[in-house]
Design a protein around this motif. Structure first.
Motif, PDB file in Angstrom:
ATOM      1  N   ASN A  32       0.825  -1.212   0.000  1.00 28.05           N
ATOM      2  CA  ASN A  32       0.000   0.000   0.000  1.00 28.05           C
ATOM      3  C   ASN A  32       0.852   1.252   0.000  1.00 28.05           C
ATOM      4  N   ASN A  33       1.867   1.276   0.841  1.00 25.68           N
ATOM      5  CA  ASN A  33       2.776   2.422   0.859  1.00 25.68           C
ATOM      6  C   ASN A  33       3.522   2.556  -0.458  1.00 25.68           C
ATOM      7  N   LEU A  34       3.965   1.424  -1.010  1.00 31.23           N
ATOM      8  CA  LEU A  34       4.709   1.458  -2.276  1.00 31.23           C
ATOM      9  C   LEU A  34       3.872   2.049  -3.406  1.00 31.23           C
ATOM     10  N   GLU A  35       2.609   1.700  -3.435  1.00 31.32           N
ATOM     11  CA  GLU A  35       1.728   2.219  -4.493  1.00 31.32           C
ATOM     12  C   GLU A  35       1.671   3.740  -4.438  1.00 31.32           C
ATOM     13  N   GLU A  36       1.545   4.278  -3.233  1.00 32.66           N
ATOM     14  CA  GLU A  36       1.494   5.734  -3.080  1.00 32.66           C
ATOM     15  C   GLU A  36       2.830   6.380  -3.434  1.00 32.66           C
ATOM     16  N   ILE A  37       3.931   5.767  -2.994  1.00 31.62           N
ATOM     17  CA  ILE A  37       5.253   6.328  -3.279  1.00 31.62           C
ATOM     18  C   ILE A  37       5.535   6.335  -4.775  1.00 31.62           C
ATOM     19  N   LYS A  38       5.192   5.249  -5.456  1.00 30.92           N
ATOM     20  CA  LYS A  38       5.451   5.175  -6.899  1.00 30.92           C
ATOM     21  C   LYS A  38       4.615   6.193  -7.676  1.00 30.92           C
ATOM     22  N   ALA A  39       3.417   6.469  -7.182  1.00 32.52           N
ATOM     23  CA  ALA A  39       2.579   7.479  -7.837  1.00 32.52           C
ATOM     24  C   ALA A  39       3.259   8.850  -7.763  1.00 32.52           C
ATOM     25  N   GLN A  40       3.875   9.144  -6.631  1.00 33.80           N
ATOM     26  CA  GLN A  40       4.600  10.405  -6.496  1.00 33.80           C
ATOM     27  C   GLN A  40       5.875  10.389  -7.334  1.00 33.80           C
ATOM     28  N   LEU A  41       6.595   9.275  -7.292  1.00 34.59           N
ATOM     29  CA  LEU A  41       7.857   9.165  -8.032  1.00 34.59           C
ATOM     30  C   LEU A  41       7.658   9.361  -9.535  1.00 34.59           C
ATOM     31  N   SER A  42       6.523   8.946 -10.021  1.00 34.66           N
ATOM     32  CA  SER A  42       6.268   9.049 -11.468  1.00 34.66           C
ATOM     33  C   SER A  42       6.252  10.500 -11.934  1.00 34.66           C
ATOM     34  N   HIS A  43       6.035  11.429 -11.005  1.00 33.33           N
ATOM     35  CA  HIS A  43       6.084  12.855 -11.335  1.00 33.33           C
ATOM     36  C   HIS A  43       7.478  13.433 -11.118  1.00 33.33           C
ATOM     37  N   GLN A  44       8.309  12.697 -10.415  1.00 36.27           N
ATOM     38  CA  GLN A  44       9.617  13.200 -10.018  1.00 36.27           C
ATOM     39  C   GLN A  44      10.734  12.712 -10.925  1.00 36.27           C
ATOM     40  N   THR A  45      10.615  11.488 -11.428  1.00 33.12           N
ATOM     41  CA  THR A  45      11.696  10.902 -12.230  1.00 33.12           C
ATOM     42  C   THR A  45      11.139   9.831 -13.161  1.00 33.12           C
ATOM     43  N   ILE A  46      11.903   9.530 -14.182  1.00 31.71           N
ATOM     44  CA  ILE A  46      11.546   8.418 -15.066  1.00 31.71           C
ATOM     45  C   ILE A  46      12.235   7.146 -14.598  1.00 31.71           C
ATOM     46  N   GLY A  47      13.200   7.307 -13.749  1.00 23.74           N
ATOM     47  CA  GLY A  47      13.922   6.151 -13.214  1.00 23.74           C
ATOM     48  C   GLY A  47      15.300   6.577 -12.750  1.00 23.74           C
ATOM     49  N   HIS A  48      15.803   5.873 -11.742  1.00 21.16           N
ATOM     50  CA  HIS A  48      17.128   6.177 -11.235  1.00 21.16           C
ATOM     51  C   HIS A  48      18.195   5.454 -12.052  1.00 21.16           C
ATOM     52  N   ASP A  49      19.441   5.568 -11.634  1.00 19.16           N
ATOM     53  CA  ASP A  49      20.590   5.105 -12.414  1.00 19.16           C
ATOM     54  C   ASP A  49      20.645   3.571 -12.458  1.00 19.16           C
ATOM     55  N   LYS A  50      20.100   3.011 -13.519  1.00 21.49           N
ATOM     56  CA  LYS A  50      20.044   1.545 -13.648  1.00 21.49           C
ATOM     57  C   LYS A  50      21.416   0.950 -13.966  1.00 21.49           C
ATOM     58  N   VAL A  51      22.276   1.718 -14.620  1.00 22.14           N
ATOM     59  CA  VAL A  51      23.619   1.230 -14.905  1.00 22.14           C
ATOM     60  C   VAL A  51      24.369   1.005 -13.586  1.00 22.14           C
ATOM     61  N   ASN A  52      24.218   1.934 -12.660  1.00 24.02           N
ATOM     62  CA  ASN A  52      24.862   1.780 -11.356  1.00 24.02           C
ATOM     63  C   ASN A  52      24.251   0.609 -10.580  1.00 24.02           C
ATOM     64  N   GLN A  53      22.942   0.439 -10.691  1.00 18.44           N
ATOM     65  CA  GLN A  53      22.304  -0.704 -10.045  1.00 18.44           C
ATOM     66  C   GLN A  53      22.873  -2.020 -10.593  1.00 18.44           C
ATOM     67  N   LEU A  54      22.993  -2.097 -11.925  1.00 12.17           N
ATOM     68  CA  LEU A  54      23.523  -3.304 -12.561  1.00 12.17           C
ATOM     69  C   LEU A  54      24.989  -3.529 -12.174  1.00 12.17           C
ATOM     70  N   ARG A  55      25.721  -2.430 -12.076  1.00 13.74           N
ATOM     71  CA  ARG A  55      27.133  -2.521 -11.698  1.00 13.74           C
ATOM     72  C   ARG A  55      27.290  -3.137 -10.308  1.00 13.74           C
ATOM     73  N   HIS A  56      26.450  -2.736  -9.375  1.00 11.29           N
ATOM     74  CA  HIS A  56      26.491  -3.313  -8.033  1.00 11.29           C
ATOM     75  C   HIS A  56      26.168  -4.810  -8.070  1.00 11.29           C
ATOM     76  N   VAL A  57      25.170  -5.159  -8.844  1.00 16.88           N
ATOM     77  CA  VAL A  57      24.778  -6.575  -8.941  1.00 16.88           C
ATOM     78  C   VAL A  57      25.909  -7.413  -9.530  1.00 16.88           C
ATOM     79  N   ARG A  58      26.529  -6.922 -10.589  1.00 16.14           N
ATOM     80  CA  ARG A  58      27.602  -7.678 -11.244  1.00 16.14           C
ATOM     81  C   ARG A  58      28.832  -7.778 -10.325  1.00 16.14           C
TER      82      ARG A  58
END
Length: 437
Positions: free
Chosen positions: A275-301
């Protein structure tokens, strides 16, 4: 060795003269040693340099589901990063949003969203006459800075070795609808290094707040930051406990890799109810299209999985454990025999909490600075920077070299003794004046 309180005036005057001479000797060294913040040292940053090689211009930057990390999209973070950070936070990937590099930024956004738009249909905090937050003390100055910035009234709650005084928390939260949240650093707390007991976590989960939009701001910044392999604190998982208690939406849990990889280039996350995530994502959709996925992938690798991350943290521990032990060794050697002050002995985290004799902390920090040692400002661990006892000082051992740290701590203990001896002598003089009058 004699307790300072047991010394007569002549003995104290002689001790003070010796301390002043030692202090002047340190001043003459023209040092510049910084222990103001809990920053990783160069050696800690170096062990993450392999992450720079995890991706290169020839690397496949596609996720397992085919997402091209170079492009727009994936508002809540790539699945692989959610799995990795979820294992670190002990939460399911579906309960997590991956952000940019700073969990402090996520906490600020979370307060800001509640302030301007409210939580789950409740009145925005900016439209209320009064908004209050509970603040365990001593605590994390940057938490307090956020709520102070928004004009939220901060109410200190005393910390214990088991966590905040839950009798006080339960009473205040249940009686006052204007109390909207509480700051928590539940594992290896800042600055004491305390970890909440099982009972404390369960009492948090069973809170019955008067405010429907009350939230626990659970900053698990040091969840895997152990100093020892064979002696570690354990923390039960708060989201699961809240779910069991029938209050699944009551907690926001924050974490990041800031003191795992690079503080300026890590990844942060929030874990909370759907429930909280749904509300947060609704706000985030106005703030950004997405954070740094390359950095996320770099951490995973770089890490592969949680086992790789835990092994990495052992390397951190090997670097900073001798520093914590050096601080405790010097405090035990220089202050314990005189029964001056109290200090914590954490098993993890980034800080040691020192409680000076009442009324001495500001003078000690000032003396240390004049001898070339910069420490966190006295009072910083309390809301509005007001420590009612002028006692608590946060010691941050990680950044200086071991040699510099030992010098800084030796200067610190001289300052503690010098200030305390001066205070006792002043009290003796005042008593003598009163008796004469």
């Amino acid at each position: 060795m004699k307790d300072y309180k047991e010394m007569n005036k002549q003995e104290l005057e002689k001790e003070l003269a010796n301390l002043k001479a030692e202090y002047k000797r340190y001043q003459a060294m023209d040092l510049s040693l910084n222990m103001a913040r809990g920053k990783p040292c160069h050696e800690q940053l170096d062990i993450s340099m392999g992450m720079m090689d995890a991706l290169n211009s020839e690397a496949d930057l596609s996720c397992e589901d085919g997402t091209d990390c170079r492009n727009y999209g994936v508002l809540d973070g790539i699945h692989e990063a959610k799995v990795l950070i979820g294992a670190m936070m002990e939460n399911k990937p579906e309960n997590i949003i991956i952000y940019g590099n700073s969990s402090l930024n996520v906490m600020y956004d979370t307060v800001s969203r509640a302030y301007t738009h409210g939580i789950m249909g409740n009145t925005p905090w900016c439209k209320l006459d009064k908004v209050k937050f509970l603040c365990p003390v001593p605590g994390y100055d940057r938490h307090f800075a956020i709520t102070e910035y928004f004009g939220i009234e901060m109410i200190p709650v005393q910390m214990t070795p088991n966590g905040p005084d839950m009798d006080v928390v339960e009473k205040l939260v249940s009686e006052d609808e204007s109390i909207k949240g509480i700051w928590c650093v539940p594992k290896y707390s800042n600055p004491q290094g305390y970890s909440y007991s099982d009972e404390t976590v369960r009492r948090f989960a069973r809170l019955r707040p008067a405010a429907r939009d009350f939230r626990i701001f659970w900053d698990n910044a040091y969840g895997i930051h152990h100093l020892y392999d064979d002696d570690q604190d354990y923390l039960i998982e708060i989201l699961e406990e809240c779910k069991k208690a029938g209050s699944p939406d009551m907690v926001y849990k924050f974490s990041s890799t800031s003191k795992i990889t690079f503080p300026g280039s890590g990844i942060a996350a929030i874990a909370t109810s759907l429930n909280n995530l749904e509300e947060i994502k609704a706000q985030l959709s106005h703030q950004t299209i997405g954070h740094d996925k390359v950095n996320q992938l770099r951490h995973v690798r770089f890490f592969g999985d949680i086992n790789g991350m835990k092994e990495h943290m052992r390397k951190h521990a090997d670097i900073i454990r001798p520093k914590f032990e050096a601080v405790l060794e010097i405090l035990d050697r220089d202050l314990a025999p005189y029964n001056i002050g109290e200090w914590t002995r954490p098993k993890g985290g980034y800080f040691i909490s020192f409680d000076a004799p009442e009324g001495c902390a500001k003078a000690i920090v000032d003396r240390a600075k004049k001898a070339g040692v910069t420490m966190t400002g006295a009072g910083a661990t309390f809301p509005y920077k007001k420590d009612p006892k002028d006692s608590n000082i946060r010691i941050a051992p990680t950044y200086p070299s071991l040699a510099d740290l030992r010098t800084a701590m030796e200067i610190f203990t001289v300052c503690v003794k010098l200030v305390y001896a001066s205070k006792l002598l002043s009290a003796m003089d005042e008593n003598a004046t009163t008796e004469t009058a």
